[in-house]
Design a protein around this motif. Structure first.
Motif, short mmCIF file in Angstrom:
data_model
loop_
_atom_site.label_atom_id
_atom_site.label_comp_id
_atom_site.label_asym_id
_atom_site.label_seq_id
_atom_site.Cartn_x
_atom_site.Cartn_y
_atom_site.Cartn_z
N ARG A 3 49.05 -28.31 -5.94
CA ARG A 3 50.17 -29.11 -6.44
C ARG A 3 50.50 -28.69 -7.87
O ARG A 3 49.63 -28.24 -8.63
CB ARG A 3 49.87 -30.60 -6.38
CG ARG A 3 48.67 -31.06 -7.16
CD ARG A 3 48.36 -32.53 -6.91
NE ARG A 3 47.14 -32.95 -7.58
CZ ARG A 3 47.09 -33.43 -8.82
NH1 ARG A 3 48.23 -33.58 -9.51
NH2 ARG A 3 45.96 -33.79 -9.36
N TRP A 60 44.44 -26.80 -7.63
CA TRP A 60 43.89 -26.87 -6.27
C TRP A 60 42.86 -27.99 -6.25
O TRP A 60 41.88 -27.99 -6.98
CB TRP A 60 43.25 -25.54 -5.90
CG TRP A 60 42.36 -25.62 -4.70
CD1 TRP A 60 41.01 -25.88 -4.67
CD2 TRP A 60 42.74 -25.44 -3.32
NE1 TRP A 60 40.52 -25.87 -3.39
CE2 TRP A 60 41.57 -25.61 -2.54
CE3 TRP A 60 43.94 -25.16 -2.69
CZ2 TRP A 60 41.57 -25.49 -1.16
CZ3 TRP A 60 43.94 -25.04 -1.31
CH2 TRP A 60 42.79 -25.20 -0.56
N GLY A 112 41.93 -29.76 -1.07
CA GLY A 112 42.44 -28.88 -0.02
C GLY A 112 43.91 -28.53 -0.11
O GLY A 112 44.47 -27.98 0.83
N ARG A 113 44.55 -28.82 -1.25
CA ARG A 113 45.97 -28.45 -1.38
C ARG A 113 46.30 -28.10 -2.82
O ARG A 113 45.62 -28.50 -3.76
CB ARG A 113 46.88 -29.59 -0.89
CG ARG A 113 46.84 -30.84 -1.74
CD ARG A 113 47.66 -31.96 -1.13
NE ARG A 113 47.74 -33.12 -2.01
CZ ARG A 113 48.74 -33.35 -2.86
NH1 ARG A 113 49.73 -32.48 -2.95
NH2 ARG A 113 48.75 -34.42 -3.62
#
Length: 293
Positions: free
Chosen positions: A87, A81, A84-85
């Motif tokens: 992957r 994380w 904000g995302r």
């Protein structure tokens, strides 16, 4: 003498259960002032925030007429994380032959030799678990900064803080009087931290309750996590951080039968690792075709 297939289906032993059985502390030692439910205001998540998990799979037991070897597959991967995302970092999948002295090619499959961790079938199975743990350790050492969250007990050692979370509760860590608090914990509450000693490690641990959907009848341990971290770190700050972190990532039973304890990023990572390990049925057919029955 050539290796021949001995068995495809073996009894499964939970790696987490094997690690935690017999790990109860010799005496309960509280690390906070009084025993009672704790809360904390939400805190921002540290970045990068890593989620590390691994899988292991027994694929066959083989024999050369004198000794046994265990063919298996281990995989590990990390979700991060940041910005904000979420992957996925590149997962690693390896096929290993526990008890082999040299690599073994079976059609398109290649098994690397790894040592057994004892005698008999139990030693072969423990060798497979250690191969998985070793792979997780390799990935953990590559992660720089931030906070690492591992599915299961704290095993991976790295530079920086580590949180391990345990979804099922094989070992008892609390005296009966203190254990009553577990049933009374509301979602978003935790127990005070207490000390755990395991295989030379000094850990701080606590239980917390995840949010539960209103429907359904559930046993008392539903939504209960035991979290642990190294005692040498700022464990109280991590305990308070966990009260906002884990509930926000709890899964829902509509999508995951192990909800809410199976956290969303870890559930997705598990599915991806399983996909990359390949079909168990296809592997079994290849082994049967090349090694015989």
């Amino acid at each position: 003498m050539a290796w021949r297939l001995y068995a495809l289906d073996l009894p499964r032993q939970e790696a987490e259960e094997a690690l935690l059985r017999g790990s109860e502390p010799e005496a309960f030692h509280l690390l906070e002032e009084s025993w009672g439910a704790r809360t904390a205001p939400p805190q921002p998540w540290p970045e990068p925030l890593y989620f590390l998990d691994g899988r292991e799979r027994t694929e066959a037991l083989i024999s050369d007429g004198e000794r046994l070897a265990l063919l298996g597959c281990v995989a590990a991967g990390t979700v991060v994380w940041e910005g904000g995302r979420m992957r996925l970092l590149s997962p690693v999948v390896r096929r290993v032959g526990v008890g082999l002295e040299k690599p073994l090619a079976v059609g398109e499959l290649a098994y690397e030799p790894v040592p057994a961790a004892g005698e008999g079938l139990e030693g072969l199975q423990e060798g497979l678990r250690q191969a998985r743990a070793g792979l997780e350790q390799e990935l953990a050492k590559e992660l720089v900064g931030g906070l690492l969250v591992v599915d299961g007990p704290v095993r991976a050692v790295r530079e920086g803080p580590v949180l391990g979370y345990i979804k099922t509760h094989w070992a008892r860590y609390l005296p009966k009087e203190e254990e009553a608090l577990l049933r009374a914990l509301a979602p978003g509450e935790r127990t005070p931290a207490f000390r755990v000693r395991r295989k030379g490690m000094e850990l701080a641990s606590w239980y917390l309750r995840l949010p539960l959907p209103p429907e359904g009848v559930r046993p008392p341990e539903s939504g209960l996590l035991r979290v642990e971290t190294l005692l040498s770190g700022d464990f109280l700050a991590l305990a308070d951080l966990s009260l906002g972190l884990f509930p926000a990532l709890a899964s829902h039973p509509v999508k995951d039968p192990r909800a809410p304890q199976n956290l969303l990023p870890v559930g997705g990572l598990e599915r991806e690792l399983a996909r990359r390990m390949g079909s168990r049925e296809v592997v079994a057919r290849m082994l049967a075709r090349h090694l015989g029955r």
